[in-house]
Design an enzyme around this catalytic site. Sequence first.
Site, mmCIF file in Angstrom:
data_model
loop_
_atom_site.group_PDB
_atom_site.id
_atom_site.type_symbol
_atom_site.label_atom_id
_atom_site.label_comp_id
_atom_site.label_asym_id
_atom_site.label_seq_id
_atom_site.Cartn_x
_atom_site.Cartn_y
_atom_site.Cartn_z
ATOM 1 N N HIS A 152 1.201 2.215 2.689
ATOM 2 C CA HIS A 152 1.018 3.481 3.394
ATOM 3 C C HIS A 152 -0.299 4.141 2.993
ATOM 4 C CE1 HIS A 152 1.787 5.765 -0.273
ATOM 5 N NE2 HIS A 152 2.756 4.898 -0.523
ATOM 6 N N GLU A 210 9.910 1.991 -1.758
ATOM 7 C CA GLU A 210 9.359 1.835 -3.101
ATOM 8 C C GLU A 210 10.494 1.732 -4.115
ATOM 9 O OE1 GLU A 210 7.406 0.768 -5.309
ATOM 10 O OE2 GLU A 210 5.657 2.045 -4.874
#
Length: 216
Positions: free
Chosen positions: A14, A94
């Site tokens: 990202h 994550e």
Amino acid sequence: MAAAGRLAITVVRHGLTAWNIERRYQGQRDIPLLLPDAVPGLDRLRDDLRRYQAEQPFNAIYSSDLIRCRQTLAHVLEGREGDTALHVEPRLREMDFGAYEGKCYEELKDLPAYRAWIDSQGEQAPPEGESAAALRARLDAWFDDLLEAAEAHAWQRLLVVTHGGVIRELRRRFEAIDFWDGSVAQAEGRRFMFDKQGGAWQCSWSSAVPAPASAR
């Protein structure tokens, strides 16, 4: 099966967030992109992916469900959102850093539990968080499902938008490097080429995304 037994998977991180700049553990906190600061990196990634898709489009896209990944994907697609099937995938989040999320090294460095977690290279779970083994297990399950879908639909090119820790783990297993050596910057990633050999998929090579200017 994917045509000629080959499958290219482009995995990108990202874009930039405020917590990236402040060097805070984000983990599974739903932190948005830092705009407009994130835009230059996102533009560079978008342009690289467009050049790549000019040869052959992505057959499917997978993204973490956290907002920083969904915002990244919206930017790099920009007007092409309906062209390719999107799979929003919580298993691409994550690592869960538990009690350390929102904190930075300076706040944690003197805590014995934090030092033990660092020294174990994440194998010991942080308080209220996730161990490296747990991260590997959920990525294994996701990747097995991805390969099954790729074979069923004859996919040849996939895009995955995810997080730094996920990319570190993929590089560890497919590039045979140490987990801590596999970092990539925001809005960057790796392209993995897989060939089917003896009934199993093997990674034959990988390269940087966006590609270095000298390689274009």
